[in-house]
Motif scaffolding. Structure first.
Motif, PDB file in Angstrom:
ATOM      1  N   CYS A 822      25.725  40.162  29.345  1.00 19.29           N
ATOM      2  CA  CYS A 822      26.545  41.045  30.192  1.00 19.29           C
ATOM      3  C   CYS A 822      28.020  40.890  29.867  1.00 19.29           C
ATOM      4  O   CYS A 822      28.429  40.027  29.084  1.00 19.29           O
ATOM      5  CB  CYS A 822      26.292  40.726  31.670  1.00 19.29           C
ATOM      6  N   ALA A 823      28.804  41.747  30.498  1.00 23.04           N
ATOM      7  CA  ALA A 823      30.262  41.701  30.418  1.00 23.04           C
ATOM      8  C   ALA A 823      30.816  41.697  31.833  1.00 23.04           C
ATOM      9  O   ALA A 823      30.404  42.507  32.670  1.00 23.04           O
ATOM     10  CB  ALA A 823      30.797  42.909  29.647  1.00 23.04           C
ATOM     11  N   GLN A 824      31.728  40.775  32.100  1.00 27.47           N
ATOM     12  CA  GLN A 824      32.353  40.684  33.421  1.00 27.47           C
ATOM     13  C   GLN A 824      33.570  41.600  33.474  1.00 27.47           C
ATOM     14  O   GLN A 824      34.402  41.592  32.569  1.00 27.47           O
ATOM     15  CB  GLN A 824      32.763  39.241  33.708  1.00 27.47           C
ATOM     16  N   ILE A 825      33.678  42.371  34.541  1.00 25.85           N
ATOM     17  CA  ILE A 825      34.789  43.306  34.727  1.00 25.85           C
ATOM     18  C   ILE A 825      35.499  42.963  36.028  1.00 25.85           C
ATOM     19  O   ILE A 825      34.886  42.959  37.096  1.00 25.85           O
ATOM     20  CB  ILE A 825      34.298  44.763  34.757  1.00 25.85           C
ATOM     21  N   ASN A 826      36.790  42.648  35.946  1.00 23.21           N
ATOM     22  CA  ASN A 826      37.600  42.342  37.123  1.00 23.21           C
ATOM     23  C   ASN A 826      38.591  43.467  37.350  1.00 23.21           C
ATOM     24  O   ASN A 826      39.106  44.053  36.398  1.00 23.21           O
ATOM     25  CB  ASN A 826      38.359  41.032  36.940  1.00 23.21           C
ATOM     26  N   GLY A 827      38.850  43.743  38.612  1.00 22.63           N
ATOM     27  CA  GLY A 827      39.808  44.802  38.908  1.00 22.63           C
ATOM     28  C   GLY A 827      40.174  44.832  40.372  1.00 22.63           C
ATOM     29  O   GLY A 827      39.744  43.991  41.166  1.00 22.63           O
ATOM     30  N   SER A 828      40.974  45.809  40.728  1.00 16.95           N
ATOM     31  CA  SER A 828      41.405  45.971  42.117  1.00 16.95           C
ATOM     32  C   SER A 828      41.466  47.452  42.439  1.00 16.95           C
ATOM     33  O   SER A 828      41.588  48.303  41.550  1.00 16.95           O
ATOM     34  CB  SER A 828      42.772  45.316  42.338  1.00 16.95           C
ATOM     35  N   ALA A 829      41.390  47.741  43.720  1.00 16.60           N
ATOM     36  CA  ALA A 829      41.452  49.128  44.162  1.00 16.60           C
ATOM     37  C   ALA A 829      42.883  49.650  44.085  1.00 16.60           C
ATOM     38  O   ALA A 829      43.849  48.890  44.181  1.00 16.60           O
ATOM     39  CB  ALA A 829      40.929  49.237  45.590  1.00 16.60           C
ATOM     40  N   ALA A 830      43.007  50.951  43.909  1.00 12.62           N
ATOM     41  CA  ALA A 830      44.327  51.583  43.898  1.00 12.62           C
ATOM     42  C   ALA A 830      44.910  51.567  45.303  1.00 12.62           C
ATOM     43  O   ALA A 830      44.173  51.468  46.287  1.00 12.62           O
ATOM     44  CB  ALA A 830      44.213  53.010  43.375  1.00 12.62           C
ATOM     45  N   PRO A 831      46.243  51.637  45.430  1.00  9.72           N
ATOM     46  CA  PRO A 831      46.857  51.684  46.759  1.00  9.72           C
ATOM     47  C   PRO A 831      46.265  52.814  47.598  1.00  9.72           C
ATOM     48  O   PRO A 831      46.100  53.941  47.120  1.00  9.72           O
ATOM     49  CB  PRO A 831      48.338  51.936  46.454  1.00  9.72           C
ATOM     50  N   ASN A 836      35.587  48.566  48.795  1.00  9.15           N
ATOM     51  CA  ASN A 836      34.297  49.235  48.926  1.00  9.15           C
ATOM     52  C   ASN A 836      34.320  50.600  48.225  1.00  9.15           C
ATOM     53  O   ASN A 836      33.364  50.989  47.538  1.00  9.15           O
ATOM     54  CB  ASN A 836      33.950  49.410  50.399  1.00  9.15           C
ATOM     55  N   GLN A 837      35.424  51.326  48.371  1.00  6.26           N
ATOM     56  CA  GLN A 837      35.547  52.619  47.703  1.00  6.26           C
ATOM     57  C   GLN A 837      35.633  52.450  46.189  1.00  6.26           C
ATOM     58  O   GLN A 837      35.070  53.247  45.429  1.00  6.26           O
ATOM     59  CB  GLN A 837      36.785  53.353  48.228  1.00  6.26           C
ATOM     60  N   ALA A 838      36.322  51.392  45.742  1.00  2.00           N
ATOM     61  CA  ALA A 838      36.412  51.137  44.307  1.00  2.00           C
ATOM     62  C   ALA A 838      35.042  50.797  43.728  1.00  2.00           C
ATOM     63  O   ALA A 838      34.680  51.267  42.636  1.00  2.00           O
ATOM     64  CB  ALA A 838      37.404  49.997  44.044  1.00  2.00           C
ATOM     65  N   MET A 839      34.260  50.004  44.449  1.00  2.00           N
ATOM     66  CA  MET A 839      32.922  49.641  43.982  1.00  2.00           C
ATOM     67  C   MET A 839      32.014  50.863  43.936  1.00  2.00           C
ATOM     68  O   MET A 839      31.219  51.039  42.997  1.00  2.00           O
ATOM     69  CB  MET A 839      32.337  48.560  44.891  1.00  2.00           C
TER      70      MET A 839
END
Length: 919
Positions: A822-831, A836-839
Motif C-alpha cells: 500500500c501507499a500511505q496518504i496524509n492530508g488535511s481538509a480545506a478551510p 469527514n467531508q475530506a474523507m
C-alpha cells in the motif's frame, strides 16, 4: 431520610466533610492527562536484516510474520514498514481500545514465535524485538556540547550508557529512544584490494572473528566430585570477548606453514565506530543527541514528565565539563495549560452561579447553602474515578464545569421551598420538614432524569464511546451526589441557617427592588405568551415543527469531524528531497528550514532529526523531520504568533524551497492515535502486483484528489521509483566456477551494506561487531571487480566475473496494510471543510478513478473516525436518551402523556445548538 438529617445536622455535615476529604485525597493520586486513556493499544515488532533492501525485507521478513500475525485476537489492523535505510522491518499491530495491552503483547509475541522458523538466520541471530508501541514522544531531551568539545557520536553514546536506563526506570516511562549518531559498534573497515593480494575472503574473516571473539567458560579446579583430601577449589577464567580495537586487530585470520601470520589489522582498519550512520540530531542547528521519552500508557503524563525533568537535572551533576541538556519538547505543557484554563473556567462558573443565586435569593444565608453544596458534589465525584479507571483530564473537568449548573439546582429548590414555608409562619426546622415532604420525590426524579440522559452513551463503540462515557459519567455521578446532598445536607443547613427574610437597605435594596420589578414584568410577559400559545395550540405545534425542521437543516450545514485541530504548543515539519539524495544534501536543506523556523514569530526551539521521518517511521538519506516547539501561550499575544497563522506562514515559506518538498502539519488530536492531524488514507494493491502498478494508480489518485475543493493538502510517503542498483548474480557461472552462492551474497552484503558478526562488551554494556568495506570502495558499483570469493579449489574469483550491476528503480521502503502492499496518504481538509467531508471526497475519487484490483483503508485517527461512523449513530443515541427520559418521567408522574409536554421542548433546544454551531 431528610427528617433524619434535619434532626441530626452534624451527621449530614460529617458525611459532606468526609466526602470532600476523600475526594481531595483521591485527586492527588489520579493520573493527569489531556484526554482519557483512549488510545488503542499497539504492539510493535522490529526485525533487522543487515544490508537488505526494502523488497527483500518485505518478502523474507514482513510476509512470514504478517501471515502468522493475521487474525490475532481483537486486532483492528496491522501494517508493516520495510526500509532500506536501516534494513529494518517494523510491524505495528493495532488492537481494539477495550483490550489489555499486556495480553496483546503476549498474543503478538506468541504469533511472532510461530514465524521465527521461516525467517532468515541472520534476522533471528540479530534478534527480534516485540514491545508496546507509542507513536509520538512525551518529551524530547537534547544532550549537547555548548563549546563543541564532544562530537555527535560521543553525545549519543553517553546518552545510551548513562541516561537511557535511568530514564526508562522512571515512573510512567515506557520507552526511550535516542536520535543521533548510532550506538557504539566495533567496525572493521576492510580494503578489497588488500584482501585480494593476500587471497583472503570475507567469510574467512567472519569465521575468524566468530571463533576468537567468544565467551569461554573454563570450569573449576578442585570442583566436586573429587577424591578426598582436596584443600582448595579455584574457578578457572579464560580469555573472553575482546573489548578494544587493538584486541580485535590481533585476531588471526590465517597462519601459513612457514610461520607467517595474517591478522585482522593487516587487512582492515578497526575502530570503535557507530552501529548506524544514517541519522543526525540537532537542536536549533547545533549537533545534539535527541533523547525521545515515551509515556507508559495509563500513567500520569504530568508526573512522568516532572519525574524525568528531576532525574535529568540530577544526572547532569555527573556530566563531564562542556556537556549540558535542554528540554527541547514537553508535550505536557499543553496538558498543564489546558487544566489551568479549565480550572479557571470552573472557578468563574462557580462565581457566576453564586452571583446569580444571590441575585435571585437575595440573602447571604440562603446563598450559603448552594455555595456549600456545590463543592461537596464536585469534589465528591472524584471518589468514584478510581472505580471507573478515570483520570483528571479535559473531558472530566469539562463535565464538572457543566455539572455546576445542575448540582446547584437541587440546593436552590430546597432553599426556595423552605423559605416559602418560613414566610407562611413556620419555624425553620418545621419549614424544612414540611418542604422535604413535598419535594423529595421531584428531587430524586430530576436526578434520575438527568442521569438517564447519559446512560445511552455506554452503547457508543470505540474511542468516541470512551470520550463520551467519561464526560457523561462524571456529570451523572455529580448529579446523583447533588441529589443526596439535597436530601441530607441542604435541608439540615436550611433548618440551621434560614431565617424569615429581611429586606435589605440602602443601595442594595433599591437594586433588588428594580431587579424584582423587571423580572416580574418579564415573567408576566412570558406567561402571557404561553397563555396565548395554549389557546392557539395549532400555532404552537407549527412553531415546534418549524424549529424541528430548522434544526434538521442546520444539522446538514454543520460539517462533522472527529476532533478539531487545536494549538498543542508544538507542530511538525517534514522534509523530503528527491529520491536517493545524499545525507549531505539533506543536511544543507535542513539548515535552511532551521533558519526559517528560527526567524518565525512564536517559535521557541526546533529539534531536527536528519535521516528520519515520523510520517513513515523509516530512515533514509533524503528525509528529515522537525519538532517545532512554540512559545508558551501567554507569550504569544499577537495575531502572527497564533497557531493557525504560524502554520499558514510556514507552509508558504516551506513551499518556496526548491531543493525538496517541505510542509508543516499538526500533531494528532489525541496523543498516541496516529502520527499527525488531518486524515491518513491507505491506498492498497489487493491484486499483489508489482510496485509500479501501485505507483501508477497512486499518481492517478493524487492528481484527482488535488482537484477536489474539500482537500486542502495531500501528500504521500510512498516512493516507488528511487534510483537503485540491481546486482544480477549469474547462477550458471557461479556453479561452473565452483563458488557457493551464499558466499557471493554475504560478500556483497559485507562490502556494500555491512555484515553483522557477533558482540563485544565494553562500558558495562553489549555492543555489535560489523565488517564493511572502506568508504572509498563503496562509492561506485563498478568497484565490485575488486571483491573476491573463493571457489571449492581455493582459487580467488572476482565478483565481476559472476555478477553485474544495472540501474533499476525501486522503492526505498515498502508498506503493507493487512498483507496488502500500500501507499500511505496524509492530508488535511480545506478551510471550511471537516475531515469527514475530506474523507468522503477521497472515497468518491477512489470509486471514480481506481480499478477493481485496488482497495483502501484508514490509519490512526481516521480509522477511529470511520469506525465511529459505522457504529451506533448519534441519532440512535439521541433517540435512546429521549426514551430513557420519557420512561423516567412516566414513572415520576404516573402518566404516559405528561412526559410528552416536557419532551416537546427538545426541537427548540436542538435548533439553538445547531444554529449556533452553523455560525
Amino acid at each position: 431520610m431528610s427528617k433524619f438529617f434535619i434532626n441530626r445536622p452534624i451527621v449530614a455535615m460529617v458525611i459532606a466533610i468526609v466526602t470532600v476529604i476523600v475526594g481531595a485525597v483521591t485527586i492527588i493520586g489520579l493520573p493527569i492527562a489531556q484526554f482519557p486513556n483512549i488510545a488503542p493499544p499497539e504492539i510493535q515488532i522490529l526485525a533487522t536484516y543487515v544490508g537488505a533492501d526494502a523488497e527483500t525485507l518485505e518478502q523474507a521478513v514482513a510476509t512470514p510474520i504478517e501471515q502468522q500475525m493475521s487474525g490475532v485476537d481483537n486486532m483492528n489492523y496491522m501494517y508493516s514498514l520495510n526500509a532500506t535505510g536501516n534494513s529494518q522491518t517494523t510491524l505495528i499491530v493495532n488492537f481494539d481500545v477495550k483490550t489489555d495491552p499486556n495480553n496483546d503483547l503476549i498474543l503478538a509475541q506468541s504469533r511472532e514465535t510461530q514465524a521465527a522458523s521461516q525467517l532468515p538466520t541472520d534476522v533471528t541471530n540479530y534478534g527480534i524485538t516485540v514491545r508496546k508501541s507509542v507513536t509520538a514522544p512525551l518529551m524530547l531531551i537534547s544532550v549537547n556540547s555548548p563549546h563543541g568539545t564532544y562530537d555527535a557520536k560521543f553525545l549519543a553514546n553517553y546518552a545510551y550508557i548513562n541516561l537511557v536506563d535511568p530514564i526508562t526506570r522512571s515512573p510512567g516511562i515506557g520507552q526511550v529512544q535516542v536520535f543521533g549518531a548510532g550506538q557504539y559498534a566495533m567496525r572493521m573497515w576492510v580494503k578489497p584490494d588488500q584482501l585480494a593480494k593476500l587471497a583472503i575472503t570475507v567469510p574467512e574473516i567472519v569465521n575468524a572473528v566468530q571463533t576468537q571473539n567468544t565467551v569461554n567458560p573454563a570450569g573449576k579446579v578442585g570442583g566436586e566430585p573429587i577424591p578426598s583430601g582436596q584443600q582448595f577449589a579455584y574457578a578457572v577464567r579464560a580469555q573472553g570477548r575482546l573489548t578494544s580495537p587493538e584486541e580485535f586487530g590481533q585476531i588471526v585470520v590465517r597462519e601459513s606453514p612457514d610461520g607467517g601470520v595474517v591478522r585482522v589489522k593487516d587487512v582492515a582498519r578497526i575502530e570503535l565506530g557507530a552501529q548506524d550512520y544514517t541519522v543526525a540530531g540537532r537542536l536549533n542547528g547545533h549537533p545534539s543527541a535527541i533523547v525521545a521519552v515515551y509515556q507508559l500508557p495509563g500513567s500520569n503524563a504530568v508526573d512522568a514528565a516532572n519525574g524525568v525533568k528531576k532525574l535529568i537535572a540530577d544526572l547532569k551533576t555527573r556530566f563531564p565539563q562542556d556537556m549540558d541538556f535542554a528540554i527541547a519538547l514537553d508535550t505536557t505543557r499543553s496538558v498543564v495549560q489546558g487544566i489551568k484554563e479549565i480550572i479557571l473556567t470552573l472557578v468563574i462558573a462557580i462565581a457566576l452561579v453564586i452571583l446569580v443565586v444571590f441575585l435571585f435569593l437575595q440573602g447571604w444565608r440562603a446563598t450559603l447553602i448552594p455555595l456549600l453544596a456545590v463543592p461537596v458534589s464536585l469534589v465528591g465525584t472524584f471518589v468514584f474515578f478510581p472505580l471507573f479507571g478515570f483520570s483528571v483530564n479535559t473531558l472530566s473537568l469539562f463535565g464538572l464545569v457543566l455539572a455546576i449548573g445542575l448540582v446547584v439546582d437541587d440546593a436552590i429548590v430546597v432553599v426556595e421551598a423552605v423559605e416559602r414555608h418560613i414566610e407562611d409562619g413556620l419555624s425553620p426546622k418545621d419549614a424544612s420538614l414540611k418542604a422535604m415532604e413535598e419535594i423529595s420525590g421531584p428531587v430524586v426524579g430530576i436526578a434520575l432524569v438527568l442521569s438517564a440522559v447519559f446512560v445511552p452513551t455506554a452503547f457508543i463503540p470505540g474511542i468516541t464511546g470512551r470520550l463520551y462515557q467519561q464526560f457523561a459519567i462524571t456529570i451523572a455521578i455529580s448529579v446523583l451526589i447533588s441529589a443526596f446532598n439535597a436530601l441530607s445536607l441542604s435541608p439540615a443547613l436550611a433548618a440551621l441557617l434560614l431565617r424569615p427574610r429581611e429586606k435589605s437597605r440602602g443601595l442594595l435594596r433599591r437594586f433588588f427592588d428594580w431587579f424584582n420589578r423587571t423580572f416580574e414584568r418579564a415573567t408576566n410577559g412570558y406567561v402571557k405568551v404561553c397563555g396565548a400559545l395554549i389557546r392557539k395550540s395549532v400555532v404552537a405545534l407549527v412553531m415546534l415543527a418549524a424549529f424541528g425542521a430548522a434544526a434538521g437543516f442546520f444539522s446538514h450545514k454543520v460539517p462533522s469531524s472527529f476532533l478539531p485541530d487545536e494549538d498543542q504548543g508544538y507542530l511538525y515539519v517534514n522534509l523530503q528531497l528527491p529520491s536517493a539524495a545524499s545525507t549531505e544534501r539533506t543536511e544543507r536543506v535542513a539548515r535552511k528550514i532551521e533558519s526559517i523556523l528560527a526567524n518565525t514569530p512564536g517559535v521557541e526551539s526546533t529539534t531536527s532529526v536528519v535521516g528520519f521521518s515520523l510520517l513513515s517511521f523509516t530512515r533514509s538519506t533524503y528525509n528529515a523531520f522537525f519538532w517545532v516547539t512554540l512559545k508558551p501561550w501567554d507569550d504569544r499575544k499577537s495575531r502572527e504568533e497564533q497557531f493557525q497563522v504560524i502554520k499558514a506562514r510556514l507552509n508558504r515559506q516551506l513551499s518556496q524551497i526548491p531543493e525538496g518538498i517541505a510542509f508543516d502539519f499538526s500533531p494528532p488530536a489525541i496523543p498516541g492515535v496516529g502520527t499527525s492531524g488531518g486524515f491518513t488514507f491507505v491506498l492498497e494493491d489487493r491484486a499483489g502486483k508489482d510496485v509500479q502498478f501501485l505507483a501508477s494508480n497512486l499518481n492517478t489518485f493524487l492528481a484527482a484528489a488535488r482537484k477536489r475543493p474539500e482537500i486542502g493538502s495531500v501528500n504521500t510517503t510512498f516512493l516507488g521509483s528511487v534510483p537503485q542498483q540491481f546486482i544480477d548474480v549469474d547462477r550458471d557461472k557461479v556453479i561452473k566456477q565452483g563458488v557457493a552462492i551464499n558466499d557471493v551474497y554475504r560478500t556483497v552484503q559485507a562490502f556494500m551494506g555491512g555484515l553483522f558478526i557477533n558482540y563485544f562488551n565494553r562500558f558495562g554494556r553489549q555492543w555489535q561487531v560489523y565488517i564493511e568495506a572502506e568508504g572509498d570502495y563503496r562509492t561506485n558499483a563498478e568497484n565490485v571487480g575488486q571483491f573476491y570469493v573463493k571457489n571449492r579449489n581455493g582459487t580467488m574469483v572476482p565478483l565481476s566475473a559472476i555478477t553485474r550491476f544495472e540501474a533499476r528503480p525501486g522503492p526505498e521502503f515498502t508498506m503493507r496494510y493487512n498483507l496488502f502492499r500500500c501507499a500511505q496518504i496524509n492530508g488535511s481538509a480545506a478551510p471550511g471543510y471537516s475531515s469527514n467531508q475530506a474523507m468522503a471526497a477521497l472515497e468518491q475519487v477512489f470509486s471514480q478513478t481506481m480499478p477493481a484490483e485496488m482497495g483502501y483503508d484508514y490509519l490512526g485517527i481516521s480509522f477511529q473516525e470511520k469506525k465511529a461512523q459505522q457504529g451506533v449513530s448519534p441519532g440512535v443515541i439521541f433517540g435512546l436518551s429521549l426514551l430513557f427520559v420519557f420512561l423516567i418521567l412516566a414513572a415520576l408522574y404516573e402518566s404516559w402523556t405528561l412526559p410528552f409536554s416536557v419532551l416537546l421542548s427538545t426541537p427548540v433546544a436542538v435548533f439553538g445548538i445547531r444554529q449556533g454551531r452553523a455560525r
